[in-house]
Each structure stands twice: as structure tokens, then as C-alpha cells.
Write a protein that holds these residues in place. Structure first.
Motif, short mmCIF file in Angstrom:
data_model
loop_
_atom_site.label_atom_id
_atom_site.label_comp_id
_atom_site.label_asym_id
_atom_site.label_seq_id
_atom_site.Cartn_x
_atom_site.Cartn_y
_atom_site.Cartn_z
N ARG A 1 0.82 -1.22 0.00
CA ARG A 1 0.00 0.00 0.00
C ARG A 1 0.85 1.27 0.00
O ARG A 1 0.52 2.23 -0.68
CB ARG A 1 -0.92 -0.03 1.22
N LYS A 2 1.96 1.27 0.74
CA LYS A 2 2.75 2.50 0.82
C LYS A 2 3.40 2.85 -0.51
O LYS A 2 3.76 4.00 -0.73
CB LYS A 2 3.77 2.42 1.95
N HIS A 3 3.55 1.89 -1.40
CA HIS A 3 4.14 2.16 -2.71
C HIS A 3 3.10 2.17 -3.82
O HIS A 3 3.26 2.87 -4.81
CB HIS A 3 5.21 1.12 -3.04
N ALA A 4 2.03 1.39 -3.68
CA ALA A 4 1.04 1.26 -4.75
C ALA A 4 -0.02 2.35 -4.69
O ALA A 4 -0.60 2.72 -5.70
CB ALA A 4 0.37 -0.11 -4.68
N GLY A 5 -0.31 2.87 -3.51
CA GLY A 5 -1.38 3.85 -3.39
C GLY A 5 -2.72 3.20 -3.69
O GLY A 5 -2.96 2.06 -3.33
N GLY A 6 -3.57 3.92 -4.37
CA GLY A 6 -4.90 3.41 -4.69
C GLY A 6 -5.97 4.31 -4.11
O GLY A 6 -5.72 5.48 -3.83
N PHE A 7 -7.16 3.77 -3.94
CA PHE A 7 -8.29 4.55 -3.45
C PHE A 7 -8.02 5.08 -2.04
O PHE A 7 -7.50 4.36 -1.19
CB PHE A 7 -9.55 3.69 -3.44
N HIS A 8 -8.39 6.35 -1.81
CA HIS A 8 -8.29 6.97 -0.49
C HIS A 8 -9.62 7.64 -0.17
O HIS A 8 -10.22 8.29 -1.03
CB HIS A 8 -7.19 8.03 -0.44
N ALA A 9 -10.06 7.50 1.06
CA ALA A 9 -11.26 8.20 1.53
C ALA A 9 -10.94 9.68 1.67
O ALA A 9 -9.78 10.08 1.79
CB ALA A 9 -11.72 7.61 2.85
N ASN A 10 -11.99 10.50 1.69
CA ASN A 10 -11.81 11.96 1.76
C ASN A 10 -11.42 12.44 3.15
O ASN A 10 -10.79 13.49 3.27
CB ASN A 10 -13.07 12.67 1.31
N THR A 11 -11.83 11.73 4.20
CA THR A 11 -11.54 12.16 5.57
C THR A 11 -11.01 10.98 6.38
O THR A 11 -11.23 9.82 6.02
CB THR A 11 -12.81 12.70 6.27
N PHE A 12 -10.37 11.31 7.48
CA PHE A 12 -9.88 10.25 8.38
C PHE A 12 -11.04 9.42 8.91
O PHE A 12 -10.96 8.20 8.98
CB PHE A 12 -9.07 10.86 9.53
N ARG A 13 -12.13 10.10 9.27
CA ARG A 13 -13.29 9.37 9.80
C ARG A 13 -13.80 8.35 8.77
O ARG A 13 -14.06 7.21 9.10
CB ARG A 13 -14.40 10.35 10.19
N SER A 14 -13.93 8.77 7.52
CA SER A 14 -14.38 7.86 6.46
C SER A 14 -13.40 6.71 6.27
O SER A 14 -13.80 5.56 6.10
CB SER A 14 -14.52 8.61 5.13
N CYS A 15 -12.12 7.03 6.31
CA CYS A 15 -11.08 6.00 6.16
C CYS A 15 -11.16 5.00 7.30
O CYS A 15 -11.11 3.79 7.09
CB CYS A 15 -9.70 6.65 6.11
N LEU A 16 -11.30 5.51 8.51
CA LEU A 16 -11.35 4.64 9.68
C LEU A 16 -12.58 3.74 9.65
O LEU A 16 -12.47 2.51 9.84
CB LEU A 16 -11.35 5.48 10.96
N ILE A 17 -13.73 4.32 9.36
CA ILE A 17 -14.97 3.53 9.30
C ILE A 17 -14.87 2.49 8.18
O ILE A 17 -15.22 1.33 8.36
CB ILE A 17 -16.20 4.44 9.12
N GLY A 18 -14.36 2.91 7.03
CA GLY A 18 -14.20 1.99 5.91
C GLY A 18 -13.22 0.87 6.23
O GLY A 18 -13.49 -0.31 5.94
N SER A 19 -12.10 1.21 6.84
CA SER A 19 -11.09 0.21 7.19
C SER A 19 -11.62 -0.80 8.20
O SER A 19 -11.45 -2.02 8.03
CB SER A 19 -9.84 0.89 7.77
#
Length: 195
Positions: free
Chosen positions: A68-86
Motif C-alpha cells: 500500500r505505501k508504494h502502490a497507493g490506490g483509493f483513499h477516503a476523503n476524511t480520516f473518519r471515512s477512512c477509519l470507518i471503511g477500514s
């Protein structure tokens, strides 16, 4: 919360003369990202203990993070969205997909092979937050592809040695999720177009 903690930490560093005024923004960003990662990893590890999957989850995090640290990819718009999604993805995998795949290892093998192909074809998605120049993007693609290939070979080798299926499944999920996020990044147009 992470932003508030970063403010406190950076202001303390500044007040104690550890950093200069001009460097506060850089430190704030770095500290906020660190706090967000610690929160996310801690919650996933807490859930893994509740589910009795700590060792498996640690391997998943190692395999996923390495790409992930090299490939990147989809990112959520906010930390909250990222956390809930993860957390949602982890719970869905640990409670639904993992038990299913444990009974159908052939499906897991097929998904892992498909993930390898996507990883090798796409390589890396240059998300606006990354904003790599052409050389950085090419280097990231190369590293992500090599990492995906090494992970696939290690999974195949450990499977051949009859390593416990639960660990194989979670290692595979690291590669599969990374490839899925690469594809999502492409499909959702979260990519800086090179000129």
C-alpha cells in the motif's frame, strides 16, 4: 480528535523550542498522520484480539502495508471515512469472507492470482495526496510490483509447506485488498494524470 492531538503536540514542541514557527505545518501534518495510523492499527488489533485472530491480522497488516505505501490506490476523503471503511472491511473479512474462504481455498487461490495480475498491470496509482513526479511514480510502480510478486511467491511457498490456512488467508487478503484499492483508485479517477 487526531487534529486536536496534533495541535497539542506541535504547540508543545514549538513552546519548548524544539521546532521553528515555519516548520509547524510540516510537523502538524506528520504528527496527525502518525496519530491516525496508530488509532486505526490499534482498533484493528483490538478487534483481532476479540476475534482470536491476532497473529493472522499482524501478517495481514504487514503484507497490506508493504504494498500500500508504494502502490497507493483509493483513499477516503476524511480520516473518519477512512477509519470507518477500514474497520468495516476488516470486520467483513474476519467475520464473513474469511470463514467462507477457509472452506473454499481454491477461490482464495484464484482471487490471489487475480490480485497479483492487477498489481503487476497497474503497479501504482498516483493519488493527488502523493503527487509523485514521473520518476517517483515509475519507482513506486516498480517497488509495488516487486513487492506483490514476492508476497505472492511467499504465500505460494508457505501453502506448499502446508502452513496453517488461516495465516495464508490473511496474507492473501493483504495482496487482494491492495489490488482492489488500486482498481478502485483507477475507477473513481483518484489519479494525477501525467503529461
Amino acid at each position: 480528535m487526531a487534529e486536536h492531538l496534533a495541535d497539542l503536540w506541535v504547540n508543545t514542541l514549538y513552546m519548548n523550542g524544539r521546532i521553528k514557527e515555519k516548520d509547524k505545518a510540516i510537523y502538524h501534518y506528520s504528527v496527525e498522520i502518525l496519530i491516525e495510523k496508530v488509532i486505526g492499527m490499534s482498533l484493528i488489533l483490538f478487534l483481532s484480539i476479540c476475534f482470536g485472530l491476532l497473529g493472522q491480522t499482524i501478517l495481514f497488516l504487514v503484507y497490506f502495508s508493504a504494498i500500500r505505501k508504494h502502490a497507493g490506490g483509493f483513499h477516503a476523503n476524511t480520516f473518519r471515512s477512512c477509519l470507518i471503511g477500514s474497520l468495516g472491511i476488516y470486520i467483513l473479512y474476519a467475520r464473513v469472507l474469511y470463514p467462507f474462504l477457509a472452506k473454499h481455498m481454491n477461490i482464495n487461490i484464484a482471487l490471489t492470482m487475480i490480485a497479483l495480475i492487477f498489481s503487476l498491470v497497474i503497479g501504482a496509482v498516483n493519488h493527488p495526496n502523493m503527487d509523485w513526479n514521473k520518476k517517483e511514480h515509475d519507482d513506486s510502480k516498480y517497488i509495488a510490483r516487486v513487492t506483490a510478486f514476492i508476497e505472492f511467491i511467499s504465500i505460494a511457498f508457505l501453502s506448499y509447506l502446508k502452513f496453517e490456512d488461516s495465516y495464508i488467508l490473511f496474507m492473501s487478503f493483504g495482496l487482494i485488498l491492495s489490488a482492489f484499492l488500486l482498481l478502485m483508485g483507477k475507477l473513481f479517477g483518484q489519479e494525477v494524470k501525467e503529461e
